[in-house]
Design a protein around this motif. Structure first.
Motif, short mmCIF file in Angstrom:
data_model
loop_
_atom_site.label_atom_id
_atom_site.label_comp_id
_atom_site.label_asym_id
_atom_site.label_seq_id
_atom_site.Cartn_x
_atom_site.Cartn_y
_atom_site.Cartn_z
N LEU A 5 0.84 -1.21 0.00
CA LEU A 5 0.00 0.00 0.00
C LEU A 5 0.87 1.25 0.00
CD1 LEU A 5 -2.67 -1.02 2.66
CD2 LEU A 5 -3.14 -0.54 0.26
N MET A 6 1.90 1.28 0.83
CA MET A 6 2.76 2.46 0.91
C MET A 6 3.52 2.67 -0.40
SD MET A 6 2.10 3.98 3.52
CE MET A 6 3.27 5.24 3.05
N ASP A 7 4.09 1.59 -0.95
CA ASP A 7 4.85 1.72 -2.20
C ASP A 7 3.96 2.27 -3.31
OD1 ASP A 7 7.17 0.85 -1.07
OD2 ASP A 7 7.12 -1.15 -1.95
N TYR A 8 2.76 1.75 -3.40
CA TYR A 8 1.88 2.19 -4.49
C TYR A 8 1.30 3.56 -4.26
CZ TYR A 8 2.13 -1.52 -7.79
OH TYR A 8 2.60 -2.35 -8.77
N LEU A 9 0.96 3.89 -3.02
CA LEU A 9 0.34 5.21 -2.86
C LEU A 9 1.35 6.32 -2.95
CD1 LEU A 9 0.25 6.88 0.05
CD2 LEU A 9 -1.14 4.96 0.74
N LYS A 10 2.63 6.01 -2.76
CA LYS A 10 3.67 7.04 -2.95
C LYS A 10 3.77 7.51 -4.40
CE LYS A 10 7.61 7.94 -0.50
NZ LYS A 10 7.13 8.65 0.66
N SER A 11 3.63 6.57 -5.36
CA SER A 11 3.79 7.01 -6.74
C SER A 11 2.60 6.77 -7.66
CB SER A 11 5.07 6.42 -7.35
OG SER A 11 5.23 5.11 -6.97
N ARG A 12 1.47 6.26 -7.11
CA ARG A 12 0.30 6.06 -7.97
C ARG A 12 -0.96 6.77 -7.45
NH1 ARG A 12 3.71 4.83 -10.80
NH2 ARG A 12 4.03 2.98 -12.05
N ALA A 13 -0.87 7.44 -6.32
CA ALA A 13 -2.03 8.22 -5.85
C ALA A 13 -1.70 9.69 -6.09
CB ALA A 13 -2.29 7.93 -4.37
N PRO A 14 -2.65 10.45 -6.67
CA PRO A 14 -2.33 11.81 -7.10
C PRO A 14 -2.23 12.85 -5.97
CG PRO A 14 -4.59 11.30 -7.65
CD PRO A 14 -4.01 10.05 -7.05
N PHE A 15 -1.09 12.77 -5.29
CA PHE A 15 -0.74 13.77 -4.28
C PHE A 15 0.59 14.39 -4.70
CE2 PHE A 15 -3.16 10.70 -1.70
CZ PHE A 15 -4.01 11.54 -1.00
N TRP A 16 0.75 15.68 -4.40
CA TRP A 16 2.01 16.37 -4.67
C TRP A 16 2.38 17.20 -3.46
CZ3 TRP A 16 -2.21 16.20 -7.90
CH2 TRP A 16 -2.06 15.37 -9.01
N LYS A 17 3.65 17.07 -3.04
CA LYS A 17 4.13 17.78 -1.85
C LYS A 17 4.94 19.00 -2.26
CE LYS A 17 4.66 13.81 1.24
NZ LYS A 17 5.23 12.56 0.77
N LYS A 18 4.70 20.10 -1.56
CA LYS A 18 5.49 21.31 -1.77
C LYS A 18 6.08 21.72 -0.43
CE LYS A 18 4.91 25.65 -4.15
NZ LYS A 18 3.92 26.64 -4.62
N GLU A 19 7.40 21.93 -0.42
CA GLU A 19 8.07 22.33 0.81
C GLU A 19 8.30 23.84 0.81
OE1 GLU A 19 10.54 18.17 1.59
OE2 GLU A 19 11.49 19.79 0.46
#
Lengths: 147, 81
Positions: free
Chosen positions: A111-125
């Motif tokens: 779940l973690m591996d897939y949601l890191k690169s297949r769920a549409p979230f984008w982080k901005k620092e």
């Protein structure tokens, strides 16, 4: 299966306690929590997470369904936040319940591996020096190959 | 069709979504049409290897056909978790 995408913080203790409660057939519960990490050289003011409403829920459901098909799971929970967060805040959690721990651990990692690169979230620092979108890492994409 | 932009793609183009009237047969053709519009589009679409596309909220590739598609979204590789 429960998928939650929300701006507000969640109560990890309450969620973990309620997850698979009363399921006497589940011998293993694994939880993972993602936390906003400060930057060593350039203190982080805010981590802003953008997402694609609609597709996010759809993608997370697809990933959780696939995990349920691959492993013998009694339940799956995914909570993922969006919006501004500060260092130390919880971004997301997954929980998996299975009769045996091997399935619960493997499904949580999947779940973690897939949601890191297949769920549409984008982080901005956002730091004192400005704002940068976090770049996806090659190793995150490579992590999918092991499944 | 509705075209959506996220993260730095949205910032470069300067808007989150727009209605586009296009007869492009594939995503790649739509990208060429958009990139030809103005510099801000050309900049956003200058390197397709840095972009991902979703058609009606499912990940797709740039050669995918657009027939019947209502929503196209362009964004950088995802960074969830």
């Amino acid at each position: 299966m429960r998928i939650v995408v929300q701006k507000a913080p969640f109560d990890f203790g309450a969620e973990a306690g309620a997850f698979a409660a009363g399921r006497t057939d589940m011998g293993a519960v694994v939880t993972f929590t993602g936390v906003v990490r400060d930057l060593p050289d350039d203190p982080l003011k805010v981590m802003e997470i953008e997402h694609y409403p609609g597709m996010t829920e759809r993608a997370l459901e697809k990933i959780a369904t696939e995990a349920s098909e691959r492993w013998n799971l009694g339940d799956v929970l995914v909570i993922h936040r969006f919006g501004p967060m500060t260092p130390g805040e919880q971004i997301m959690m997954v929980a998996t319940a299975a009769p045996h721990r091997v399935d619960a651990f493997a499904a949580a990692e999947f779940l973690m591996d897939y949601l890191k690169s297949r769920a549409p979230f984008w982080k901005k620092e956002i730091t004192g020096d400005g704002a940068d979108w976090v770049a996806a890492k090659d190793e995150d994409e490579a992590a999918l190959d092991r499944w | 069709m509705q075209v959506l932009y996220f993260a730095w793609v949205r910032e470069r183009i300067g808007l989150p979504r727009e209605e586009i009237d296009s007869s492009a047969a594939t995503v790649r053709e739509l990208v060429s049409e958009l990139a030809a519009r103005e510099d801000r589009y050309a900049m956003a679409f200058s390197d397709l290897s840095a972009l991902r596309v979703a058609l009606d909220q499912d990940l797709a590739d740039f050669d995918a056909p657009l027939a019947g598609v209502r929503e196209v979204a362009f964004f950088p590789p995802m960074t969830g978790g």
